[in-house]
Design a protein around this motif. Structure first.
Motif, PDB file in Angstrom:
ATOM      1  N   PRO A 183     -11.776  -3.493 -41.873  1.00  0.00           N
ATOM      2  CA  PRO A 183     -11.855  -2.695 -40.645  1.00  0.00           C
ATOM      3  C   PRO A 183     -12.543  -1.351 -40.903  1.00  0.00           C
ATOM      4  CG  PRO A 183      -9.626  -2.653 -41.538  1.00  0.00           C
ATOM      5  CD  PRO A 183     -10.409  -3.639 -42.363  1.00  0.00           C
ATOM      6  N   GLY A 184     -13.294  -0.929 -39.942  1.00  0.00           N
ATOM      7  CA  GLY A 184     -13.949   0.371 -40.039  1.00  0.00           C
ATOM      8  C   GLY A 184     -15.284   0.343 -40.752  1.00  0.00           C
ATOM      9  N   LEU A 185     -15.636  -0.789 -41.359  1.00  0.00           N
ATOM     10  CA  LEU A 185     -16.934  -0.889 -42.024  1.00  0.00           C
ATOM     11  C   LEU A 185     -17.919  -1.548 -41.068  1.00  0.00           C
ATOM     12  CD1 LEU A 185     -16.039  -2.057 -45.647  1.00  0.00           C
ATOM     13  CD2 LEU A 185     -16.446   0.257 -44.815  1.00  0.00           C
ATOM     14  N   GLY A 186     -19.008  -0.874 -40.806  1.00  0.00           N
ATOM     15  CA  GLY A 186     -20.028  -1.431 -39.939  1.00  0.00           C
ATOM     16  C   GLY A 186     -20.862  -2.469 -40.664  1.00  0.00           C
ATOM     17  N   VAL A 187     -21.614  -3.216 -39.889  1.00  0.00           N
ATOM     18  CA  VAL A 187     -22.486  -4.236 -40.452  1.00  0.00           C
ATOM     19  C   VAL A 187     -23.832  -3.610 -40.756  1.00  0.00           C
ATOM     20  CG1 VAL A 187     -23.643  -6.432 -40.006  1.00  0.00           C
ATOM     21  CG2 VAL A 187     -21.308  -6.059 -39.188  1.00  0.00           C
ATOM     22  N   LYS A 188     -24.198  -3.628 -42.020  1.00  0.00           N
ATOM     23  CA  LYS A 188     -25.486  -3.095 -42.447  1.00  0.00           C
ATOM     24  C   LYS A 188     -26.591  -4.106 -42.167  1.00  0.00           C
ATOM     25  CE  LYS A 188     -27.797  -1.133 -46.483  1.00  0.00           C
ATOM     26  NZ  LYS A 188     -27.607  -0.760 -47.896  1.00  0.00           N
ATOM     27  N   GLN A 212     -23.856  -8.070 -44.969  1.00  0.00           N
ATOM     28  CA  GLN A 212     -23.710  -6.898 -45.842  1.00  0.00           C
ATOM     29  C   GLN A 212     -23.034  -5.827 -45.007  1.00  0.00           C
ATOM     30  OE1 GLN A 212     -24.544  -5.815 -49.190  1.00  0.00           O
ATOM     31  NE2 GLN A 212     -23.309  -4.153 -48.417  1.00  0.00           N
ATOM     32  N   LEU A 213     -21.852  -5.385 -45.432  1.00  0.00           N
ATOM     33  CA  LEU A 213     -21.140  -4.331 -44.717  1.00  0.00           C
ATOM     34  C   LEU A 213     -21.567  -2.978 -45.261  1.00  0.00           C
ATOM     35  CD1 LEU A 213     -17.597  -5.943 -44.501  1.00  0.00           C
ATOM     36  CD2 LEU A 213     -19.406  -5.938 -42.786  1.00  0.00           C
ATOM     37  N   SER A 214     -21.630  -1.997 -44.402  1.00  0.00           N
ATOM     38  CA  SER A 214     -22.031  -0.642 -44.794  1.00  0.00           C
ATOM     39  C   SER A 214     -21.013  -0.060 -45.756  1.00  0.00           C
ATOM     40  CB  SER A 214     -22.140   0.252 -43.554  1.00  0.00           C
ATOM     41  OG  SER A 214     -23.110  -0.238 -42.681  1.00  0.00           O
ATOM     42  N   GLY A 215     -21.458   0.268 -46.952  1.00  0.00           N
ATOM     43  CA  GLY A 215     -20.568   0.848 -47.949  1.00  0.00           C
ATOM     44  C   GLY A 215     -19.495  -0.109 -48.419  1.00  0.00           C
ATOM     45  N   GLY A 216     -19.746  -1.396 -48.274  1.00  0.00           N
ATOM     46  CA  GLY A 216     -18.723  -2.370 -48.635  1.00  0.00           C
ATOM     47  C   GLY A 216     -19.314  -3.639 -49.194  1.00  0.00           C
ATOM     48  N   PRO A 217     -18.557  -4.732 -49.040  1.00  0.00           N
ATOM     49  CA  PRO A 217     -18.933  -5.986 -49.683  1.00  0.00           C
ATOM     50  C   PRO A 217     -20.080  -6.726 -48.996  1.00  0.00           C
ATOM     51  CG  PRO A 217     -16.988  -6.324 -48.367  1.00  0.00           C
ATOM     52  CD  PRO A 217     -17.292  -4.846 -48.325  1.00  0.00           C
ATOM     53  N   ILE A 252     -17.448 -13.484 -51.744  1.00  0.00           N
ATOM     54  CA  ILE A 252     -17.220 -12.109 -51.300  1.00  0.00           C
ATOM     55  C   ILE A 252     -17.421 -11.219 -52.514  1.00  0.00           C
ATOM     56  CG2 ILE A 252     -15.634 -10.475 -50.231  1.00  0.00           C
ATOM     57  CD1 ILE A 252     -14.117 -12.933 -49.090  1.00  0.00           C
ATOM     58  N   ASP A 253     -18.483 -10.446 -52.491  1.00  0.00           N
ATOM     59  CA  ASP A 253     -18.822  -9.542 -53.592  1.00  0.00           C
ATOM     60  C   ASP A 253     -18.521  -8.120 -53.144  1.00  0.00           C
ATOM     61  OD1 ASP A 253     -19.952  -7.926 -55.533  1.00  0.00           O
ATOM     62  OD2 ASP A 253     -21.816  -9.067 -55.661  1.00  0.00           O
ATOM     63  N   GLY A 254     -17.558  -7.481 -53.784  1.00  0.00           N
ATOM     64  CA  GLY A 254     -17.167  -6.122 -53.427  1.00  0.00           C
ATOM     65  C   GLY A 254     -18.208  -5.073 -53.758  1.00  0.00           C
ATOM     66  N   ASN A 255     -19.280  -5.462 -54.421  1.00  0.00           N
ATOM     67  CA  ASN A 255     -20.352  -4.524 -54.792  1.00  0.00           C
ATOM     68  C   ASN A 255     -19.814  -3.293 -55.520  1.00  0.00           C
ATOM     69  OD1 ASN A 255     -22.450  -6.133 -53.697  1.00  0.00           O
ATOM     70  ND2 ASN A 255     -21.966  -5.365 -51.664  1.00  0.00           N
ATOM     71  N   SER A 266     -16.579  -2.418 -55.718  1.00  0.00           N
ATOM     72  CA  SER A 266     -15.259  -2.016 -55.219  1.00  0.00           C
ATOM     73  C   SER A 266     -14.313  -3.210 -55.268  1.00  0.00           C
ATOM     74  CB  SER A 266     -15.354  -1.521 -53.774  1.00  0.00           C
ATOM     75  OG  SER A 266     -16.153  -0.370 -53.695  1.00  0.00           O
ATOM     76  N   VAL A 267     -13.019  -2.925 -55.477  1.00  0.00           N
ATOM     77  CA  VAL A 267     -12.035  -4.006 -55.482  1.00  0.00           C
ATOM     78  C   VAL A 267     -11.840  -4.523 -54.061  1.00  0.00           C
ATOM     79  CG1 VAL A 267     -10.844  -3.280 -57.575  1.00  0.00           C
ATOM     80  CG2 VAL A 267     -10.082  -2.404 -55.367  1.00  0.00           C
ATOM     81  N   LEU A 268     -11.477  -5.780 -53.974  1.00  0.00           N
ATOM     82  CA  LEU A 268     -11.252  -6.422 -52.677  1.00  0.00           C
ATOM     83  C   LEU A 268      -9.822  -6.152 -52.209  1.00  0.00           C
ATOM     84  CD1 LEU A 268     -13.065  -9.802 -53.391  1.00  0.00           C
ATOM     85  CD2 LEU A 268     -13.957  -7.774 -52.225  1.00  0.00           C
ATOM     86  N   PRO A 269      -9.610  -6.120 -50.904  1.00  0.00           N
ATOM     87  CA  PRO A 269      -8.270  -5.838 -50.370  1.00  0.00           C
ATOM     88  C   PRO A 269      -7.253  -6.911 -50.768  1.00  0.00           C
ATOM     89  CG  PRO A 269      -9.938  -5.733 -48.624  1.00  0.00           C
ATOM     90  CD  PRO A 269     -10.604  -6.288 -49.842  1.00  0.00           C
ATOM     91  N   GLN A 270      -6.049  -6.473 -51.099  1.00  0.00           N
ATOM     92  CA  GLN A 270      -4.991  -7.400 -51.484  1.00  0.00           C
ATOM     93  C   GLN A 270      -4.639  -8.358 -50.358  1.00  0.00           C
ATOM     94  OE1 GLN A 270      -1.553  -5.843 -53.551  1.00  0.00           O
ATOM     95  NE2 GLN A 270      -2.771  -4.148 -54.343  1.00  0.00           N
ATOM     96  N   VAL A 271      -4.638  -7.881 -49.131  1.00  0.00           N
ATOM     97  CA  VAL A 271      -4.295  -8.751 -48.000  1.00  0.00           C
ATOM     98  C   VAL A 271      -5.298  -9.886 -47.862  1.00  0.00           C
ATOM     99  CG1 VAL A 271      -5.489  -7.396 -46.214  1.00  0.00           C
ATOM    100  CG2 VAL A 271      -3.496  -8.781 -45.605  1.00  0.00           C
ATOM    101  N   LEU A 272      -6.547  -9.642 -48.189  1.00  0.00           N
ATOM    102  CA  LEU A 272      -7.566 -10.684 -48.180  1.00  0.00           C
ATOM    103  C   LEU A 272      -7.193 -11.780 -49.175  1.00  0.00           C
ATOM    104  CD1 LEU A 272     -10.489 -11.801 -47.569  1.00  0.00           C
ATOM    105  CD2 LEU A 272     -11.230 -10.381 -49.472  1.00  0.00           C
TER     106      LEU A 272
END
Length: 155
Positions: A43-48, A61-66, A79-82, A84-90
């Motif tokens: 949530p909160g990450l826009g689509v790049k 590709q999410l902005s500033g995210g995976p 799912i590549d966190g680029n 960053s670690v991936l969310p635990q809930v995922l």
């Protein structure tokens, strides 16, 4: 003074044109299941960017995210966190129970940077190791395990 005002007005209009041309929302092109997945887990990450793939799937590709790759049925494949670690809930929602319980038991549920899956396996990339889960047998393998294997299921 009027000349300065006209130049300033021209520059402001130019900025609006440039930003207007760049603001096309790539998320509008995505299938609804893909859009729901990205907003639920990131949530909160826009689509790049959004790209349809030749195999019928797509890549987001999410902005500033995976970066997330989906198959033709809109199910995630990678799912590549680029970095960053991936969310635990995922992981809790998307991994087999045995694999998530293994991550919890080894206190690694906060250390996954990339997840891949196909019809045979799940592969989790950590900072310094890779864990593989065989879907058919439930065996978990990773470098350094005794005989290269660890099983969470009783055989």
């Amino acid at each position: 003074m009027k000349k300065t005002y006209n130049i300033l007005l021209f520059m402001v209009l130019g900025i609006f044109v440039v930003f207007g041309a760049c603001s096309s929302d790539a998320s509008e092109e995505m299938p609804s299941a893909v859009s729901k997945f990205t907003t639920q887990y990131f949530p909160g990450l826009g689509v790049k960017s959004f790209q349809e793939l030749k195999d019928g799937g797509c890549m987001v590709q999410l902005s500033g995210g995976p970066t997330i790759t989906f198959d033709g049925d809109d199910m995630w494949k990678e799912i590549d966190g680029n970095g960053s670690v991936l969310p635990q809930v995922l992981m809790y929602d998307q991994l087999p129970t045995d694999l998530y319980e293994y991550l919890q038991a080894t206190e690694q549920q906060s250390d996954v940077y990339e997840m891949k899956r196909d019809k045979h396996y799940y592969k989790l990339t950590m900072l310094d190791t890779v864990i593989t889960y065989d879907r058919a047998t439930g065996k978990i393998t990773y470098p350094g395990a005794k005989d290269g294997k660890m099983s969470r299921r009783s055989d």
